[in-house]
Design a protein around this motif. Structure first.
Motif, mmCIF file in Angstrom:
data_model
loop_
_atom_site.group_PDB
_atom_site.id
_atom_site.type_symbol
_atom_site.label_atom_id
_atom_site.label_comp_id
_atom_site.label_asym_id
_atom_site.label_seq_id
_atom_site.Cartn_x
_atom_site.Cartn_y
_atom_site.Cartn_z
ATOM 1 N N GLN A 1 -45.923 -34.400 -8.155
ATOM 2 C CA GLN A 1 -45.675 -33.549 -7.017
ATOM 3 C C GLN A 1 -44.825 -32.375 -7.275
ATOM 4 O OE1 GLN A 1 -44.067 -36.509 -7.589
ATOM 5 N NE2 GLN A 1 -42.139 -35.869 -8.029
ATOM 6 N N ALA A 2 -44.384 -32.335 -8.565
ATOM 7 C CA ALA A 2 -43.665 -30.725 -8.916
ATOM 8 C C ALA A 2 -44.796 -29.828 -9.504
ATOM 9 C CB ALA A 2 -42.964 -31.097 -10.303
ATOM 10 N N MET A 3 -46.259 -30.371 -9.650
ATOM 11 C CA MET A 3 -47.356 -29.416 -9.694
ATOM 12 C C MET A 3 -47.553 -28.734 -8.327
ATOM 13 S SD MET A 3 -50.322 -31.075 -11.655
ATOM 14 C CE MET A 3 -51.724 -29.577 -11.521
ATOM 15 N N ILE A 4 -47.206 -29.390 -7.400
ATOM 16 C CA ILE A 4 -47.691 -28.773 -6.031
ATOM 17 C C ILE A 4 -47.309 -27.130 -5.761
ATOM 18 C CG2 ILE A 4 -47.708 -29.144 -3.524
ATOM 19 C CD1 ILE A 4 -49.613 -31.204 -4.985
ATOM 20 N N PRO A 5 -45.918 -26.996 -5.754
ATOM 21 C CA PRO A 5 -45.644 -25.676 -5.426
ATOM 22 C C PRO A 5 -46.408 -24.616 -6.619
ATOM 23 C CG PRO A 5 -43.652 -26.904 -5.502
ATOM 24 C CD PRO A 5 -44.902 -27.986 -5.954
ATOM 25 N N GLY A 6 -46.535 -24.922 -7.971
ATOM 26 C CA GLY A 6 -47.130 -24.023 -8.870
ATOM 27 C C GLY A 6 -48.404 -23.886 -8.179
ATOM 28 N N LEU A 7 -49.253 -24.887 -7.999
ATOM 29 C CA LEU A 7 -50.557 -25.018 -7.539
ATOM 30 C C LEU A 7 -50.742 -23.791 -6.502
ATOM 31 C CD1 LEU A 7 -51.559 -28.693 -7.569
ATOM 32 C CD2 LEU A 7 -52.836 -26.840 -8.877
ATOM 33 N N PHE A 8 -49.820 -23.967 -5.223
ATOM 34 C CA PHE A 8 -50.067 -23.230 -4.107
ATOM 35 C C PHE A 8 -49.506 -21.789 -4.216
ATOM 36 C CE2 PHE A 8 -51.297 -25.644 -0.469
ATOM 37 C CZ PHE A 8 -51.667 -26.748 -1.212
ATOM 38 N N GLN A 9 -48.827 -21.517 -5.426
ATOM 39 C CA GLN A 9 -48.467 -20.248 -5.670
ATOM 40 C C GLN A 9 -49.591 -19.648 -6.275
ATOM 41 O OE1 GLN A 9 -45.623 -18.548 -5.185
ATOM 42 N NE2 GLN A 9 -44.313 -20.273 -4.504
#
Ligand code: HEM
Length: 184
Positions: free
Chosen positions: A139-147
């Protein structure tokens, strides 16, 4: 997970920290020099690569996953240009097409265990994102993916974790706020 993911981690490490850093990570994990994109590798290998990056860089796993999320967007946009392009020309359309994008990916990679995304509480400039995964710890990937998506679509994006598996739910929820801007 398909080797594509490990290969992207390798390329990120070589680009940002150099070939020697990758050699150190291989020594720590026993990973190969190159991964076969279309071959399956154990998820544990991917997690051990992330752990090794943390160890060598002295960073937390969440920070590495966040950086990898952003890198992933550039990586797949470059290597799967057409698939990426047909998923949408603006941030929200693209987000709504993430499941059909992975369905198309699964036509090439039949053993894909794709994530599932849905949105709720949609308003002008905001929505709640629901991220479903058979895996834990990504789940920690999600903010990076959306950025990363925001950057591609000239959109300022910010994510706030609401609740999820850590609180006993079966998926993770994020508040997403976004606004388009001109230029970069
Ligand atoms: C053409 C573009 C894309 C390709 C080729 C692609 C391919 C893949 C592949 C191969 C995996 C590994 C899963 C497995 O092997 O079982 C994966 C996982 C994942 N992808 Fe994509 N992907 C693309 C775009 C995206 C985008 C745009 C996002 C989000 C903004 C995204 C989010 C994720 C996430 C969160 C996972 C982790 C899997 C999990 O939760 O279990 N992907 N994708």
């Amino acid at each position: 997970m398909y080797g594509l993911v490990n290969q992207a981690i390798r390329d990120m490490v070589v680009e940002r920290f150099g070939a020697e850093a990758w050699a150190d990570i291989r020594a720590l994990t026993g990973a190969e020099e190159l991964f076969l994109t279309m071959q399956q590798y154990p998820d544990e290998l991917t997690f051990s690569l992330v752990e090794a990056v943390c160890k060598l860089q002295g960073t937390e796993a969440d920070a590495v996953l966040q950086a990898f999320g952003e890198y992933w967007i550039e990586y797949v946009a470059k290597n799967y240009r057409e698939l990426f392009a047909i998923a949408g020309g603006d941030f929200v359309t693209f987000v709504k097409n993430l499941n059909s994008l992975h369905t198309r990916v699964a036509q090439m990679m039949p053993e894909l265990q794709a994530p599932g995304f849905s949105i709720s509480d949609e308003q002008e400039g905001r929505f709640v994102l629901h991220y479903h995964s058979r895996r834990n710890g990504m789940q920690a990937m999600i903010p990076g993916l959306f950025q990363g998506l925001g950057r591609r679509f000239a959109t300022r994006v910010s994510l706030t974790y609401l609740e999820g598996k850590a609180e006993g739910l079966d998926h993770d929820c994020f508040q997403v706020e976004y606004s388009r801007h001109e230029g970069n």
